[in-house]
Structures are given as C-alpha cells and as structure tokens.
Design a protein around this motif. Structure first.
Motif, PDB file in Angstrom:
ATOM      1  N   SER A   1       0.827  -1.216   0.000  1.00 34.87           N
ATOM      2  CA  SER A   1       0.000   0.000   0.000  1.00 34.87           C
ATOM      3  C   SER A   1       0.856   1.257   0.000  1.00 34.87           C
ATOM      4  O   SER A   1       0.341   2.363  -0.140  1.00 34.87           O
ATOM      5  CB  SER A   1      -0.912   0.013   1.239  1.00 34.87           C
ATOM      6  OG  SER A   1      -0.115   0.162   2.404  1.00 34.87           O
ATOM      7  N   GLY A   2       2.169   1.105   0.165  1.00 33.26           N
ATOM      8  CA  GLY A   2       3.050   2.270   0.273  1.00 33.26           C
ATOM      9  C   GLY A   2       3.269   2.970  -1.062  1.00 33.26           C
ATOM     10  O   GLY A   2       2.829   2.496  -2.114  1.00 33.26           O
ATOM     11  N   LEU A   3       3.958   4.083  -0.988  1.00 31.55           N
ATOM     12  CA  LEU A   3       4.196   4.897  -2.187  1.00 31.55           C
ATOM     13  C   LEU A   3       4.889   4.072  -3.275  1.00 31.55           C
ATOM     14  O   LEU A   3       4.464   4.063  -4.433  1.00 31.55           O
ATOM     15  CB  LEU A   3       5.083   6.097  -1.794  1.00 31.55           C
ATOM     16  CG  LEU A   3       5.446   7.077  -2.891  1.00 31.55           C
ATOM     17  CD1 LEU A   3       4.219   7.775  -3.448  1.00 31.55           C
ATOM     18  CD2 LEU A   3       6.452   8.104  -2.369  1.00 31.55           C
ATOM     19  N   VAL A   4       5.927   3.377  -2.909  1.00 29.39           N
ATOM     20  CA  VAL A   4       6.684   2.571  -3.872  1.00 29.39           C
ATOM     21  C   VAL A   4       5.967   1.251  -4.137  1.00 29.39           C
ATOM     22  O   VAL A   4       5.790   0.828  -5.288  1.00 29.39           O
ATOM     23  CB  VAL A   4       8.115   2.313  -3.343  1.00 29.39           C
ATOM     24  CG1 VAL A   4       8.856   1.311  -4.225  1.00 29.39           C
ATOM     25  CG2 VAL A   4       8.895   3.628  -3.226  1.00 29.39           C
ATOM     26  N   GLY A   5       5.522   0.595  -3.049  1.00 31.77           N
ATOM     27  CA  GLY A   5       4.925  -0.739  -3.163  1.00 31.77           C
ATOM     28  C   GLY A   5       3.717  -0.769  -4.080  1.00 31.77           C
ATOM     29  O   GLY A   5       3.532  -1.718  -4.859  1.00 31.77           O
ATOM     30  N   ALA A   6       2.872   0.267  -4.041  1.00 35.19           N
ATOM     31  CA  ALA A   6       1.667   0.275  -4.878  1.00 35.19           C
ATOM     32  C   ALA A   6       2.047   0.338  -6.357  1.00 35.19           C
ATOM     33  O   ALA A   6       1.415  -0.311  -7.200  1.00 35.19           O
ATOM     34  CB  ALA A   6       0.764   1.457  -4.504  1.00 35.19           C
ATOM     35  N   GLU A   7       3.074   1.119  -6.676  1.00 35.50           N
ATOM     36  CA  GLU A   7       3.506   1.222  -8.077  1.00 35.50           C
ATOM     37  C   GLU A   7       4.143  -0.090  -8.554  1.00 35.50           C
ATOM     38  O   GLU A   7       3.955  -0.496  -9.693  1.00 35.50           O
ATOM     39  CB  GLU A   7       4.507   2.381  -8.234  1.00 35.50           C
ATOM     40  CG  GLU A   7       3.845   3.737  -8.285  1.00 35.50           C
ATOM     41  CD  GLU A   7       2.791   3.827  -9.393  1.00 35.50           C
ATOM     42  OE1 GLU A   7       3.125   3.607 -10.562  1.00 35.50           O
ATOM     43  OE2 GLU A   7       1.621   4.092  -9.068  1.00 35.50           O
ATOM     44  N   VAL A   8       4.883  -0.728  -7.661  1.00 36.09           N
ATOM     45  CA  VAL A   8       5.504  -2.012  -8.019  1.00 36.09           C
ATOM     46  C   VAL A   8       4.405  -3.060  -8.229  1.00 36.09           C
ATOM     47  O   VAL A   8       4.401  -3.793  -9.223  1.00 36.09           O
ATOM     48  CB  VAL A   8       6.480  -2.470  -6.916  1.00 36.09           C
ATOM     49  CG1 VAL A   8       6.974  -3.884  -7.178  1.00 36.09           C
ATOM     50  CG2 VAL A   8       7.654  -1.499  -6.809  1.00 36.09           C
ATOM     51  N   THR A   9       3.460  -3.104  -7.310  1.00 34.74           N
ATOM     52  CA  THR A   9       2.359  -4.071  -7.399  1.00 34.74           C
ATOM     53  C   THR A   9       1.598  -3.878  -8.712  1.00 34.74           C
ATOM     54  O   THR A   9       1.288  -4.848  -9.414  1.00 34.74           O
ATOM     55  CB  THR A   9       1.406  -3.891  -6.194  1.00 34.74           C
ATOM     56  OG1 THR A   9       2.173  -4.064  -5.000  1.00 34.74           O
ATOM     57  CG2 THR A   9       0.277  -4.897  -6.206  1.00 34.74           C
ATOM     58  N   ALA A  10       1.307  -2.611  -9.036  1.00 29.60           N
ATOM     59  CA  ALA A  10       0.560  -2.321 -10.272  1.00 29.60           C
ATOM     60  C   ALA A  10       1.326  -2.819 -11.496  1.00 29.60           C
ATOM     61  O   ALA A  10       0.742  -3.416 -12.409  1.00 29.60           O
ATOM     62  CB  ALA A  10       0.305  -0.820 -10.385  1.00 29.60           C
ATOM     63  N   ARG A  11       2.629  -2.584 -11.523  1.00 22.99           N
ATOM     64  CA  ARG A  11       3.430  -3.006 -12.687  1.00 22.99           C
ATOM     65  C   ARG A  11       3.475  -4.523 -12.808  1.00 22.99           C
ATOM     66  O   ARG A  11       3.346  -5.071 -13.905  1.00 22.99           O
ATOM     67  CB  ARG A  11       4.864  -2.470 -12.563  1.00 22.99           C
ATOM     68  CG  ARG A  11       4.993  -1.026 -12.997  1.00 22.99           C
ATOM     69  CD  ARG A  11       6.283  -0.412 -12.470  1.00 22.99           C
ATOM     70  NE  ARG A  11       6.491   0.922 -12.991  1.00 22.99           N
ATOM     71  CZ  ARG A  11       5.784   2.005 -12.646  1.00 22.99           C
ATOM     72  NH1 ARG A  11       4.797   1.893 -11.774  1.00 22.99           N
ATOM     73  NH2 ARG A  11       6.050   3.191 -13.171  1.00 22.99           N
ATOM     74  N   LEU A  12       3.679  -5.193 -11.672  1.00 18.03           N
ATOM     75  CA  LEU A  12       3.798  -6.660 -11.722  1.00 18.03           C
ATOM     76  C   LEU A  12       2.463  -7.293 -12.122  1.00 18.03           C
ATOM     77  O   LEU A  12       2.430  -8.246 -12.902  1.00 18.03           O
ATOM     78  CB  LEU A  12       4.285  -7.194 -10.370  1.00 18.03           C
ATOM     79  CG  LEU A  12       5.722  -6.791  -9.991  1.00 18.03           C
ATOM     80  CD1 LEU A  12       6.037  -7.190  -8.556  1.00 18.03           C
ATOM     81  CD2 LEU A  12       6.740  -7.420 -10.955  1.00 18.03           C
ATOM     82  N   ALA A  13       1.366  -6.739 -11.588  1.00 21.20           N
ATOM     83  CA  ALA A  13       0.042  -7.286 -11.943  1.00 21.20           C
ATOM     84  C   ALA A  13      -0.244  -7.022 -13.422  1.00 21.20           C
ATOM     85  O   ALA A  13      -0.733  -7.903 -14.133  1.00 21.20           O
ATOM     86  CB  ALA A  13      -1.035  -6.656 -11.060  1.00 21.20           C
ATOM     87  N   ALA A  14       0.099  -5.809 -13.890  1.00 20.02           N
ATOM     88  CA  ALA A  14      -0.165  -5.475 -15.309  1.00 20.02           C
ATOM     89  C   ALA A  14       0.656  -6.363 -16.242  1.00 20.02           C
ATOM     90  O   ALA A  14       0.235  -6.620 -17.372  1.00 20.02           O
ATOM     91  CB  ALA A  14       0.155  -4.003 -15.569  1.00 20.02           C
TER      92      ALA A  14
END
Ligand SMILES: NC(=O)c1ccc[n+]([C@@H]2O[C@H](COP(=O)([O-])OP(=O)(O)OC[C@H]3O[C@@H](n4cnc5c(N)ncnc54)[C@H](OP(=O)(O)O)[C@@H]3O)[C@@H](O)[C@H]2O)c1
Length: 363
Positions: A13-26
């Motif tokens: 849910s963090g600033l970095v973690g959310a962007e990483v999660t979004a990229r990996l899921a995409a």
C-alpha cells in the motif's frame, strides 16, 4: 515476455509498493499484496488498483510467520511463491528505535526466513542512504564501510541489508534495490504522499523556516517514484541476472545551489538561506523557527551537507532506462505539481502568501 511468476509484495500500500504491485500485476504475474493497516491499494496518481488483479493478504512483518496462521504461512513457505519483493518499512524519521528495529530489521529477518523456507528469490528494497554520511562516489558493491549514520532509520536499513547480505552468503537467493529520496512522477511531478523532503519544501517556501544548516555544494538525490518502481520490477522479472547484486535507483544530480536557484524563480516563495553547519546556531533562531528546527528540520539536516554520488552501473547494465538528466528541470515539475495540487498553496503571482502565517508546523 517473462514467465508468469507468483510474487509476494510487502508494503504494497506504500508509495513505492503500490507502483511495483501495479506493474507486476499489469505484466500478468500472480501478485499477493501484503497489507497491514491500510487495506486498499492506491497508485501514485490516485487510481485504485483493481482488486480483481491482486490478492490482498493481511499480515504483519514484525511477527513470526508474518502473523499468519500455520496453514496460511505453510502455503507461502511450501514453494507457493517464486519471488518476494520486500518494500514494507517504517520510512518516516524521528520514530522510536523500537519501531525501526521491529519493522525494518526484524521484519526483514522474517522475509529472509520465508525466502529460505520456500526457495523464493528475495528482492529487498533498501535505501541508497545506507552509505550514511560518506561523501564521494558510493558504489553498489559497498555496504558497511564504518560510515557514520545520520539517524535510526538509516541504521535500521543498514542492519536489514546486512542481514540480507549474510543470508545471501548462506544460500538465500537475494538482490537489493536501493532508492535515494523518492519523489513524484518523472513527467508530471505528481506525488501521492507529501512526506520527507516535501515537508521541508513547505516550511521553507512558506517562510516558516528561513535558515537551514547546509552547504550549497551538497547534493540532494531526488528519484521519481515511477523510475524506482521500474527498477524494482526489472530486478524482480530478471532475477536470474540480478541475483547476488545490489542496484542503486538514484536520480538526477541537484546541488543545494540548484535547489535555491529554482526556488528563486517562484516570486511567491521564500528562499531559505543555507548556513554552513559550523556556524549555524539553533539557539539564535526566532522562537517559532527554532521549534520547527528542533521538531522537523533537525531530522533532515544531514541530507543538506552530504556530497555523494550514487554509482548505478549495475542498474544500467540491467537495461533500465536512464533517470531524468536535468535535476533543476525535474525539481520544477515537482514544485509545479505541489502548486497545482494546493500543497504549497496557490499563491497570487509576486506575493509571499504564507509570510505572516503564525500557525504551527505539520500542516
Ligand atoms: N520514500 C523514500 O523516500 C524512500 C527512499 C529510499 C528507500 N525507501 C525504501 O523503499 C521502501 C518503500 O518505501 P515507501 O516510501 O513506499 O514507504 P511507505 O509509503 O511509508 O510505505 C511503507 C509500507 O510498509 C507497510 N508496513 C509498515 N509496517 C508494517 C508491518 N508491521 N507489517 C506489514 N507492512 C507494514 C505500510 O503499510 P501500513 O501503512 O498499512 O502499515 C506501507 O505499505 C522502504 O523499504 C523504504 O525504506 C524509501
């Protein structure tokens, strides 16, 4: 196209973690997002992540087995994941040592244990500032050089990374990504959370803090959050190449002189005076400013006297695009977004809107 991986992301849910999660899921990976207090995932631009693309797993990295049931933990540890991306941490300054120890150090130990048990590859997110107060070129291959650390956060991140380093020597498959100071988007300047450097920007441009101990030749390293997420994603997907190495995710060079010059372009801003630390005397500040110094500025002041450059040879060799080349131009984007979003107010041209503001800090 890399093969579909099962990936556990902590701090999702963090600033970095959310962007990483979004990229990996995409990219089509099967992502399990560890959530803690904040249970929804929101990207840096404010877009919620589609819950259908990510499985959220409530857990606490400070607890043995991440606080999961035996069966829940066994599912992860029994080969149920290929990669762990460990972003969870306490990132704000001035917190009790206990918080840094339990989350940043013990938390990392628990993720190492999980990686060891299940044979998953661990991507540990550290910080470039484990270099502490060393100046000069900081290499990705260097870790504990006997450096002086500026605060409890840095000390805990050094301890955590040392654990990863030892585990690596002991057979755990791991890579480390070290961001510098994470700020807004490379192209739009947009940032979800105004923390750390943004707080200093607000206090100084509003004229609440007019003198800051610092050296004009010191270097601030501001790195866009999207670039950091790209580096972490690349390291995760190309883990076979990345394993055993450390990757700096650093930004465009910006001296405090550049910082001051850019501030001066905005007619409504107060421009702080950087005073050589040897002649700075907090006791001589006006009472209100001294309080801001003691409560906030003092937590960050060591970042205004460091003269380091982060070598990013490993990151470049992995084929990650370059960071923005022009530090001042990137800073303008960040500031313009702060003005547009109202974080720094929407001042009428040519005035210093907050010069007479007598309210307290932390707004
Ligand atoms: N931001 C920077 O400038 C910067 C610079 C260099 C390195 N880094 C590193 O990059 C990583 C990500 O930073 P960030 O800025 O994205 O951090 P952040 O926005 O502060 O997010 C921290 C994350 O850790 C989670 N967390 C905290 N305690 C936890 C616990 N006990 N169990 C499980 N999760 C927990 C938080 O969840 P809850 O909020 O729900 O508790 C949150 O998702 C960190 O390792 C940090 O050290 C950040």
């Amino acid at each position: 196209m890399t093969r579909r991986l099962k990936i556990l992301v902590t701090g999702a849910s963090g600033l970095v973690g959310a962007e990483v999660t979004a990229r990996l899921a995409a990219a089509g990976h099967e992502v399990t997002a560890v959530v803690h207090r904040q249970q929804t995932l929101v990207r840096n631009d404010g877009t919620p992540l589609d819950p259908a693309t990510v499985r959220c797993l409530p857990a606490d990295v400070t607890r043995p087995r991440l606080g999961l049931t035996e069966a829940g933990y066994a599912e992860l540890a029994g080969g149920g994941i290929d990669r762990i991306v460990h972003c969870a941490a306490i990132t704000d300054f001035g917190r009790p040592e206990e918080d840094y120890r339990t989350v940043n150090v013990d938390g990392t130990a628990h993720l190492i244990e999980l990686a060891r048990a299940g044979g998953a590859g661990l991507v540990h997110v550290g910080t470039a500032y484990v270099c502490g107060e060393r100046d000069g070129l900081i290499r990705e291959t260097e870790l504990d050089q006997g450096q002086r650390l500026a605060n409890g956060y840095e000390a805990s991140k050094l301890r955590a990374e040392t654990l990863v380093h030892k585990a690596r020597a002991d057979g755990v498959r791991a890579a480390v990504v070290r961001p510098s100071i994470v700020v807004g988007d490379e192209h739009t300047g947009v940032v979800r959370d105004y923390k750390n450097i943004y707080v200093i920007l607000k206090l100084t441009t509003e004229g609440k803090v007019r003198s800051v101990p610092g050296l004009y030749e010191a270097r601030l390293d501001l790195v866009p959050v999207d670039y950091v997420a790209d580096v972490i994603t690349r390291v995760t997907e190309r883990f076979d190449e990345a394993e055993g190495r450390t990757f700096h995710a650093a930004g465009a060079p910006l001296t405090l002189r550049d910082f001051s010059d850019v501030m001066a372009e905005y007619p409504s801003f107060h421009v702080p005076r950087f005073v050589p630390p040897t002649s700075f005397d907090a006791q001589r500040l006006p009472t209100r400013e001294r309080r801001y110094y003691e409560r906030i500025v003092s937590l960050y002041e060591s970042y205004f006297r460091r003269r380091m450059t982060f070598d990013a040879s490993h990151t470049a060799a992995l084929g990650v695009r370059a960071t923005p080349a022009d530090g001042p131009d990137f800073l303008r984007k960040l500031i313009n977004h702060c003005l547009e979003s109202g974080y720094l107010g929407a001042p009428p041209a040519g005035t210093g809107p907050a010069a007479d503001d007598a309210n307290g800090a932390g707004r």
